[in-house]
Design an enzyme around this catalytic site. Structure first.
Site, PDB file in Angstrom:
ATOM      1  N   LEU A 100       0.870  -1.187   0.000  1.00 43.75           N
ATOM      2  CA  LEU A 100       0.000   0.000   0.000  1.00 43.75           C
ATOM      3  C   LEU A 100       0.899   1.225   0.000  1.00 43.75           C
ATOM      4  CD1 LEU A 100      -2.503  -1.333   2.696  1.00 43.75           C
ATOM      5  CD2 LEU A 100      -2.710  -1.482   0.195  1.00 43.75           C
ATOM      6  N   ASN A 101       0.909   1.940  -1.126  1.00 36.74           N
ATOM      7  CA  ASN A 101       1.888   3.008  -1.362  1.00 36.74           C
ATOM      8  C   ASN A 101       1.204   4.336  -1.699  1.00 36.74           C
ATOM      9  OD1 ASN A 101       4.622   3.985  -1.823  1.00 36.74           O
ATOM     10  ND2 ASN A 101       4.187   3.902  -4.016  1.00 36.74           N
ATOM     11  N   GLY A 102       0.082   4.581  -1.021  1.00 37.50           N
ATOM     12  CA  GLY A 102      -0.674   5.795  -1.351  1.00 37.50           C
ATOM     13  C   GLY A 102      -0.361   7.005  -0.497  1.00 37.50           C
ATOM     14  N   GLY A 103       0.460   6.813   0.556  1.00 35.20           N
ATOM     15  CA  GLY A 103       0.650   7.879   1.534  1.00 35.20           C
ATOM     16  C   GLY A 103       1.848   8.770   1.262  1.00 35.20           C
TER      17      GLY A 103
ATOM     18  N   LYS B  85       5.829   8.658   0.938  1.00 37.93           N
ATOM     19  CA  LYS B  85       6.522   8.221   2.149  1.00 37.93           C
ATOM     20  C   LYS B  85       7.508   7.092   1.851  1.00 37.93           C
ATOM     21  CE  LYS B  85       5.702   6.817   6.904  1.00 37.93           C
ATOM     22  NZ  LYS B  85       4.711   6.390   7.905  1.00 37.93           N
TER      23      LYS B  85
ATOM     24  N   HIS C 135      -7.427   2.254   2.325  1.00 41.51           N
ATOM     25  CA  HIS C 135      -6.926   1.073   1.619  1.00 41.51           C
ATOM     26  C   HIS C 135      -7.999   0.030   1.343  1.00 41.51           C
ATOM     27  CE1 HIS C 135      -6.631  -0.120   5.804  1.00 41.51           C
ATOM     28  NE2 HIS C 135      -5.522   0.565   6.010  1.00 41.51           N
TER      29      HIS C 135
ATOM     30  N   ASN D 171       1.235  -2.586   4.553  1.00 47.44           N
ATOM     31  CA  ASN D 171       1.639  -1.189   4.431  1.00 47.44           C
ATOM     32  C   ASN D 171       3.124  -1.137   4.086  1.00 47.44           C
ATOM     33  OD1 ASN D 171      -0.932  -0.604   5.330  1.00 47.44           O
ATOM     34  ND2 ASN D 171      -0.308  -0.228   7.432  1.00 47.44           N
ATOM     35  N   ILE D 172       3.510  -0.255   3.169  1.00 46.74           N
ATOM     36  CA  ILE D 172       4.912  -0.200   2.762  1.00 46.74           C
ATOM     37  C   ILE D 172       5.814   0.310   3.878  1.00 46.74           C
ATOM     38  CG2 ILE D 172       4.971   2.145   1.745  1.00 46.74           C
ATOM     39  CD1 ILE D 172       6.508   0.614  -0.666  1.00 46.74           C
TER      40      ILE D 172
ATOM     41  N   LYS E  35       6.037   5.241  11.594  1.00 50.06           N
ATOM     42  CA  LYS E  35       5.056   6.324  11.439  1.00 50.06           C
ATOM     43  C   LYS E  35       5.639   7.672  11.844  1.00 50.06           C
ATOM     44  CE  LYS E  35       1.701   3.415  10.400  1.00 50.06           C
ATOM     45  NZ  LYS E  35       1.249   3.289   8.992  1.00 50.06           N
TER      46      LYS E  35
END
Length: 521
Positions: A126-129, A140, A236, A264-265, A409
């Site tokens: 998941l690379n949307g952030g 990120k 997600h 999560n990446i 984070k």
């Protein structure tokens, strides 16, 4: 009821007939009024969405229309649903066999032919952030976290190592968002000669909704100027729809892939686990797990994390946002709800295809209120990938070691993964055997360390933390080279003061205050 209140006051005069009905029969009238109001809101939204589509570039029109179809379904449900999504009295502890200990799965060992299982797997990150919470621009995944390696570098190294070691073909799939896609694709060129195929697809792009009017904030499909804050990637949980719409789901199934491992990446512990993969591949075809969620034991730091429960006969993810206020403390209890969701998920590709095509993916709506830079209050409608668990057949939780949950984070997390607490091999971080306890120290860095750039300036080198239990740093503090921290260390520089921890210092169970007095703790 509450979500209609603002509109109720504004629009009551438009419904004279309904107003009379309401006076004659309060309950029936109110229901009919609300239904007319809901239809009006829905029609107004559809009209605005059609207007926005007329401003789309020809190359983006079809994608945007598909995105809007998904958004319409979510908005329709948002208008329909009232009250909490769970009845607390119906929540039960999961049956014993529904959450397996990882050790039991590991005992089965590995087959001689690991490659045949690996060849049926794809890894989805998941690379949307964006890196904004750590003071960085862009995705990120492009922040350096260890020896100049970014999250994406480490991911590629891990999968390449698997492919080389077992002569396998595990592809990497990145779910980007409109925020990260362009920058990520530029970087992907550097991996051209690595032994890993990389695919990308984009999350949907949904319009933020004005909290008062319940209409889109956007004036056109652009992403700049007045529309810069008008759009968002819808969580997600959107993976199922956007993966299907991209054509990549069918492509992977055609290539013989059966499962995806989703994580999560920024979770550096989320590597492909061969024992879990073997467990999935060696079940009878009629009892094959369609969805596996990795969970791990809660600590006091994880009390807000989603947990697994039994609800209406199904294993189900329960998030804190779904919990009635009166039960929040009970939800946070480490004794009643002992595990939490790591968001490391193993999901059957044919099952995703089946559920999507019959519109059978059931996920609770997450209502995410935001305030834009200009002060406008908006809402985002989102979903979470793990919430679809109850829609799949033969689902399972696996209680994995804490080492499989290593999210970065904040810069406090970054300090941990950059330190000698971990060693790195082929992109994977493992706890140093020199650390006597398997738990990670609790680190809390103050606001002076929030941005990665500032954080790096404050450490001439990362301290030795092998014997550290707890570190709190507040105020203007810097660390010289080769500092050692042991036990509990608290460093507090008062406003206007500065503390420089000298090179070579060894602090064990110390409190360092603003005037540089060092006290035994």
């Amino acid at each position: 009821m509450a979500k209609f209140m603002t509109v109720l006051i504004l629009d009551f005069c438009d419904f004279g007939q309904t107003s009379n009905l309401y006076r004659n029969s309060p309950n029936a009238g109110m229901v009919e009024f609300q239904e007319k109001l809901r239809l009006q809101q829905e029609n107004s939204m559809h009209t605005e969405l059609e207007k926005l589509l007329t401003t789309a570039k020809p190359s983006e029109a079809e994608i945007s229309r598909k995105d809007f179809e998904g958004f319409k379904k979510l908005f329709h449900r948002f208008l329909q649903e009232k009250g909490p999504s769970v009845d607390w009295a119906k929540i039960q502890r999961p049956p014993e066999d529904s959450i397996q200990p990882y050790e039991k799965i590991k005992l089965k060992g590995l087959p001689a032919d690991v490659a045949s299982s690996l060849n049926k797997l794809a890894v989805v990150k998941l690379n949307g952030g964006l890196g904004t919470s750590m003071g960085c621009k862009g995705p990120k995944s492009l922040i350096s976290v260890r020896n100049e390696n970014t999250f994406l570098d480490l991911t590629v190294q891990q999968i390449e190592h698997l492919n080389k070691s077992y002569n396998a073909d595990v592809p990497l799939v990145l779910m980007n968002s409109f925020n990260t896609d362009e920058d990520t694709k530029k970087i992907l060129q550097k991996y051209t000669h690595h032994r890993v195929k990389i695919h990308t697809f984009n999350q949907s792009r949904y319009p933020r909704i004005n909290k008062e009017s319940l209409l889109p904030v956007a004036t056109n499909m652009g992403l700049t100027g007045e529309n810069e804050e008008a759009w968002y990637p819808p969580g997600h949980g959107d993976i199922y729809t956007s993966f299907y719409n991209s054509g990549l789901l069918d492509k992977l199934i055609t290539e013989g892939k059966e499962y995806i491992f989703v994580s999560n990446i920024d979770n550096l512990g989320a590597t492909v686990d061969l024992h879990i993969l073997n467990h999935l591949m060696n079940q009878p075809s009629d009892k094959r797990c369609e969805f596996v969620m990795e969970v791990t034991d809660k600590t006091r730091a994880d009390v807000k994390g989603g947990t697994l429960t039994q609800y209406d006969g199904k294993l189900r993810l329960l998030e804190i946002a779904q919990v009635p206020k009166a039960q929040v403390d009970e939800f946070k209890s480490v004794t009643k709800f002992k595990i939490f969701n790591t968001n490391n998920l193993w999901i059957s590709l044919p099952a995703i295809k089946r559920l999507h095509e019959k519109n059978g993916m059931d996920m609770e709506i997450i209502l995410n209120p935001k305030t834009l830079d200009g002060g406008l209050n908006v809402i985002q409608l989102e979903t979470a990938v793990g919430a679809a668990m109850k829609s799949f057949d033969n689902v399972l939780g696996i209680n994995v070691p804490r080492s499989r949950f290593l999210p970065v984070k904040t810069t406090s997390d970054l300090l941990l993964v950059m330190s000698n607490l971990y060693s790195m091999n082929a992109g994977s971080l493992t706890m140093s055997p020199k650390r006597e306890f398997p738990t990670t120290p609790h680190v809390k860095l103050g606001s002076s360390f929030t941005k990665v750039r500032d954080f790096l300036k404050r450490f001439e080198s990362i301290p030795d933390m092998l014997e550290l239990d707890h570190l709190t740093v507040s105020g203007d503090v810097t660390f010289g080279k080769q500092v050692t921290l042991k036990g509990t260390v608290i460093i507090i520089a008062n406003h206007g003061d500065r503390i420089d921890i000298p090179a070579g210092a060894m602090l064990e169970n110390k409190i360092v205050s603003g005037n540089l007095r060092i006290l035994d703790h």
